[in-house]
Design a protein around this motif. Structure first.
Motif, PDB file in Angstrom:
ATOM      1  N   GLY A  48      -1.195  44.388  -3.342  1.00 56.10           N
ATOM      2  CA  GLY A  48      -0.239  45.655  -3.612  1.00 56.10           C
ATOM      3  C   GLY A  48      -0.771  46.143  -4.987  1.00 56.10           C
ATOM      4  O   GLY A  48      -0.547  47.323  -5.050  1.00 56.10           O
ATOM      5  N   LEU A  49      -1.078  45.418  -5.782  1.00 62.31           N
ATOM      6  CA  LEU A  49      -1.399  45.892  -7.055  1.00 62.31           C
ATOM      7  C   LEU A  49      -2.728  47.038  -6.979  1.00 62.31           C
ATOM      8  O   LEU A  49      -2.613  47.953  -7.667  1.00 62.31           O
ATOM      9  CB  LEU A  49      -1.743  44.936  -8.066  1.00 62.31           C
ATOM     10  CG  LEU A  49      -2.504  45.377  -9.556  1.00 62.31           C
ATOM     11  CD1 LEU A  49      -1.410  46.276 -10.384  1.00 62.31           C
ATOM     12  CD2 LEU A  49      -2.560  44.079 -10.282  1.00 62.31           C
ATOM     13  N   ALA A  51      -3.786  48.412  -4.486  1.00 59.97           N
ATOM     14  CA  ALA A  51      -3.245  49.838  -3.643  1.00 59.97           C
ATOM     15  C   ALA A  51      -2.807  50.836  -4.734  1.00 59.97           C
ATOM     16  O   ALA A  51      -3.158  51.911  -4.292  1.00 59.97           O
ATOM     17  CB  ALA A  51      -2.274  49.533  -2.467  1.00 59.97           C
ATOM     18  N   GLU A  52      -2.068  50.411  -5.679  1.00 57.43           N
ATOM     19  CA  GLU A  52      -1.526  51.429  -6.781  1.00 57.43           C
ATOM     20  C   GLU A  52      -2.569  51.814  -7.795  1.00 57.43           C
ATOM     21  O   GLU A  52      -2.396  52.722  -8.218  1.00 57.43           O
ATOM     22  CB  GLU A  52      -0.216  50.950  -7.146  1.00 57.43           C
ATOM     23  CG  GLU A  52       0.912  50.680  -6.208  1.00 57.43           C
ATOM     24  CD  GLU A  52       1.303  51.925  -5.752  1.00 57.43           C
ATOM     25  OE1 GLU A  52       1.521  52.938  -6.484  1.00 57.43           O
ATOM     26  OE2 GLU A  52       1.637  52.197  -4.311  1.00 57.43           O
ATOM     27  N   ASP A  53      -3.275  50.661  -8.125  1.00 58.18           N
ATOM     28  CA  ASP A  53      -4.056  50.735  -9.441  1.00 58.18           C
ATOM     29  C   ASP A  53      -5.398  50.074  -9.077  1.00 58.18           C
ATOM     30  O   ASP A  53      -5.792  48.988  -9.506  1.00 58.18           O
ATOM     31  CB  ASP A  53      -3.305  50.160 -10.479  1.00 58.18           C
ATOM     32  CG  ASP A  53      -4.217  50.393 -11.770  1.00 58.18           C
ATOM     33  OD1 ASP A  53      -5.164  51.256 -11.739  1.00 58.18           O
ATOM     34  OD2 ASP A  53      -3.657  50.232 -12.825  1.00 58.18           O
ATOM     35  N   GLN A 129       1.498  39.995 -11.528  1.00 60.78           N
ATOM     36  CA  GLN A 129       2.614  40.627 -12.048  1.00 60.78           C
ATOM     37  C   GLN A 129       2.374  40.933 -13.350  1.00 60.78           C
ATOM     38  O   GLN A 129       2.768  42.178 -13.849  1.00 60.78           O
ATOM     39  CB  GLN A 129       4.035  39.978 -11.889  1.00 60.78           C
ATOM     40  CG  GLN A 129       4.271  39.458 -10.404  1.00 60.78           C
ATOM     41  CD  GLN A 129       4.058  40.763  -9.324  1.00 60.78           C
ATOM     42  OE1 GLN A 129       4.662  41.578  -9.499  1.00 60.78           O
ATOM     43  NE2 GLN A 129       3.346  40.459  -8.132  1.00 60.78           N
ATOM     44  N   ALA A 132      -0.021  43.922 -13.584  1.00 61.60           N
ATOM     45  CA  ALA A 132       0.581  45.111 -13.110  1.00 61.60           C
ATOM     46  C   ALA A 132       1.590  45.814 -14.034  1.00 61.60           C
ATOM     47  O   ALA A 132       1.700  46.853 -14.412  1.00 61.60           O
ATOM     48  CB  ALA A 132       1.495  44.745 -11.936  1.00 61.60           C
ATOM     49  N   LYS A 133       2.478  44.917 -14.893  1.00 55.54           N
ATOM     50  CA  LYS A 133       3.260  45.506 -15.794  1.00 55.54           C
ATOM     51  C   LYS A 133       2.906  45.591 -17.125  1.00 55.54           C
ATOM     52  O   LYS A 133       3.433  46.472 -17.801  1.00 55.54           O
ATOM     53  CB  LYS A 133       4.568  44.780 -15.616  1.00 55.54           C
ATOM     54  CG  LYS A 133       5.373  44.689 -14.274  1.00 55.54           C
ATOM     55  CD  LYS A 133       6.553  43.869 -14.167  1.00 55.54           C
ATOM     56  CE  LYS A 133       6.973  43.924 -12.917  1.00 55.54           C
ATOM     57  NZ  LYS A 133       8.238  43.066 -12.422  1.00 55.54           N
TER      58      LYS A 133
END
Length: 167
Positions: A48-49, A51-53, A129, A132-133
């Motif tokens: 998921g990470l 896919a975004e970045d 996580q 990501a943040k």
């Protein structure tokens, strides 16, 4: 000529190598299964990470690799047992009691390897996580995951010490 072999005769003749090979198989099998699950957990989280970045692939891969070490430790444990019983030289002549001891020596790596790889996968997924943040805190996530590794290393050392003392 009718040759009958009793179970006791079979166990006396082949039981030592069979028990030792069973121990080697359990160490590699359980630690490998745990690593596969742990690496999978992190891979799911990292997908998921990425896919975004996509730029965070390298750092996420570091976290994903960590739970794979337990499978490697189980493999090393199995190789040491197999070498000690003479599998590679073709001279597997160890008594039943030593076979049972080698089976027992493999169990710390088998069980701790399995459970710690899954736990490390969960800790590394939490590190994803963090990445990501708050990417600047990435190594905090790595440290959390590496702390779980401590117990796999302790199990590896314990198994190796027992193996070396048996044969």
């Amino acid at each position: 000529m009718d040759v009958k072999i009793t179970f006791i005769d079979f166990l006396t003749k082949f039981g030592g190598p069979i028990m030792a090979i069973l121990g080697a198989a359990l160490a590699a099998l359980f630690a490998g299964i745990g690593s596969a699950r742990g690496v999978g957990i992190v891979g799911e989280s990292a997908s998921g990470l990425i896919a975004e970045d996509p730029e965070k692939f390298g750092k996420s891969l570091i976290l994903q690799v960590l739970p794979g070490t337990q499978g490697f430790y189980g493999f090393i444990t199995a190789l040491i047992i197999l070498q000690r019983i003479g599998l590679f030289s073709g001279n597997m002549n160890i008594p039943l009691e030593k076979g049972f001891l080698l089976l027992a020596a493999a169990l710390p790596m088998a069980f701790v390897g399995y459970s710690s790889a899954i736990a490390q996968g969960k800790a590394a997924a939490a590190g994803i996580q963090i990445l990501a943040k708050k990417p600047e805190k990435f190594f905090n996530g790595v440290i959390y995951a590496v702390m779980v590794e401590t117990y796999a290393v302790i199990a590896l050392i314990t198994s190796i010490i027992m193996i070396v003392k048996v044969v």
